[in-house]
Write an enzyme that holds these catalytic residues in place. Sequence first.
Site, PDB file in Angstrom:
ATOM      1  N   ILE A  43     -16.615  15.319 -39.434  1.00  0.00           N
ATOM      2  CA  ILE A  43     -17.951  15.021 -38.909  1.00  0.00           C
ATOM      3  C   ILE A  43     -18.862  14.787 -40.111  1.00  0.00           C
ATOM      4  O   ILE A  43     -19.201  15.735 -40.836  1.00  0.00           O
ATOM      5  CB  ILE A  43     -18.478  16.179 -38.037  1.00  0.00           C
ATOM      6  CG1 ILE A  43     -17.491  16.473 -36.886  1.00  0.00           C
ATOM      7  CG2 ILE A  43     -19.869  15.836 -37.485  1.00  0.00           C
ATOM      8  CD1 ILE A  43     -17.798  17.746 -36.104  1.00  0.00           C
ATOM      9  N   GLU A  55     -10.135  19.908 -40.667  1.00  0.00           N
ATOM     10  CA  GLU A  55      -9.469  21.223 -40.679  1.00  0.00           C
ATOM     11  C   GLU A  55     -10.485  22.335 -40.448  1.00  0.00           C
ATOM     12  O   GLU A  55     -10.263  23.251 -39.654  1.00  0.00           O
ATOM     13  CB  GLU A  55      -8.775  21.462 -42.032  1.00  0.00           C
ATOM     14  CG  GLU A  55      -7.694  20.456 -42.382  1.00  0.00           C
ATOM     15  CD  GLU A  55      -8.225  19.270 -43.182  1.00  0.00           C
ATOM     16  OE1 GLU A  55      -9.311  18.756 -42.864  1.00  0.00           O
ATOM     17  OE2 GLU A  55      -7.531  18.860 -44.129  1.00  0.00           O
ATOM     18  N   CYS A  86      -8.167  18.964 -48.283  1.00  0.00           N
ATOM     19  CA  CYS A  86      -8.989  19.029 -49.500  1.00  0.00           C
ATOM     20  C   CYS A  86      -9.046  20.473 -50.013  1.00  0.00           C
ATOM     21  O   CYS A  86      -8.635  21.427 -49.328  1.00  0.00           O
ATOM     22  CB  CYS A  86     -10.391  18.496 -49.233  1.00  0.00           C
ATOM     23  SG  CYS A  86     -11.514  19.699 -48.485  1.00  0.00           S
TER      24      CYS A  86
HETATM   25  N1  THU Z   1     -11.663  14.801 -44.936  1.00  0.00           N
HETATM   26  C1  THU Z   1     -11.152  15.681 -44.001  1.00  0.00           C
HETATM   27  O1  THU Z   1     -11.590  15.701 -42.849  1.00  0.00           O
HETATM   28  N2  THU Z   1     -10.177  16.531 -44.396  1.00  0.00           N
HETATM   29  C2  THU Z   1      -9.628  16.553 -45.639  1.00  0.00           C
HETATM   30  O2  THU Z   1      -8.850  17.452 -45.947  1.00  0.00           O
HETATM   31  C3  THU Z   1      -9.958  15.477 -46.586  1.00  0.00           C
HETATM   32  C4  THU Z   1     -11.238  14.776 -46.306  1.00  0.00           C
HETATM   33  C5  THU Z   1     -12.726  13.894 -44.524  1.00  0.00           C
HETATM   34  C6  THU Z   1     -14.076  14.234 -45.060  1.00  0.00           C
HETATM   35  C7  THU Z   1     -14.777  12.888 -45.005  1.00  0.00           C
HETATM   36  O3  THU Z   1     -15.329  12.712 -43.720  1.00  0.00           O
HETATM   37  C8  THU Z   1     -13.662  11.866 -45.188  1.00  0.00           C
HETATM   38  O4  THU Z   1     -12.453  12.579 -44.976  1.00  0.00           O
HETATM   39  C9  THU Z   1     -13.630  11.221 -46.551  1.00  0.00           C
HETATM   40  O5  THU Z   1     -13.663  12.180 -47.545  1.00  0.00           O
END
Ligand code: THU
Length: 132
Positions: A43, A55, A86
Amino acid sequence: MDYKKLIKVALNYRNRAYSPYSDFKVGAAVLFESGEIYGGCNIENASFGATNCAERTGIFKGISEGESKIKAVAVVGSLEELTYPCGICRQVIAEFGDKDVKIIIAKSENDYIVKDMNDILPGAFTKSDLGK
Ligand code: THU
């Protein structure tokens, strides 16, 4: 553990991503020890730092519903290559799970790898470092 079911949930939640800035959709499914599964999507926000990853969306949904311990997390980001959680999400998973929490990193129900939490965040800083 039914990895394919978790991936299916993650894929469904991926469709709910709110990601107008990155155009990068991520879905997650978080299995807690109760057996309940909570899905989450990323989001984003015009103030980029306010973005929440898929996550953590799923984890916070579960914890706020009274869940306490994570057993597994499935994540689907890119459908072309595997998207690992991440660093911030790894730290949050470590807060609510043991070293052997399963991390399912998937492109589809039939194309995935499974890692232990300890493989992707070795030497995690946890509550035990604070004597808790
Ligand atoms: N993002 C995630 O939802 N999970 C992760 O583990 C890596 C990154 C999302 C955050 C952002 O909305 C997009 O990916 C680009 O970074």
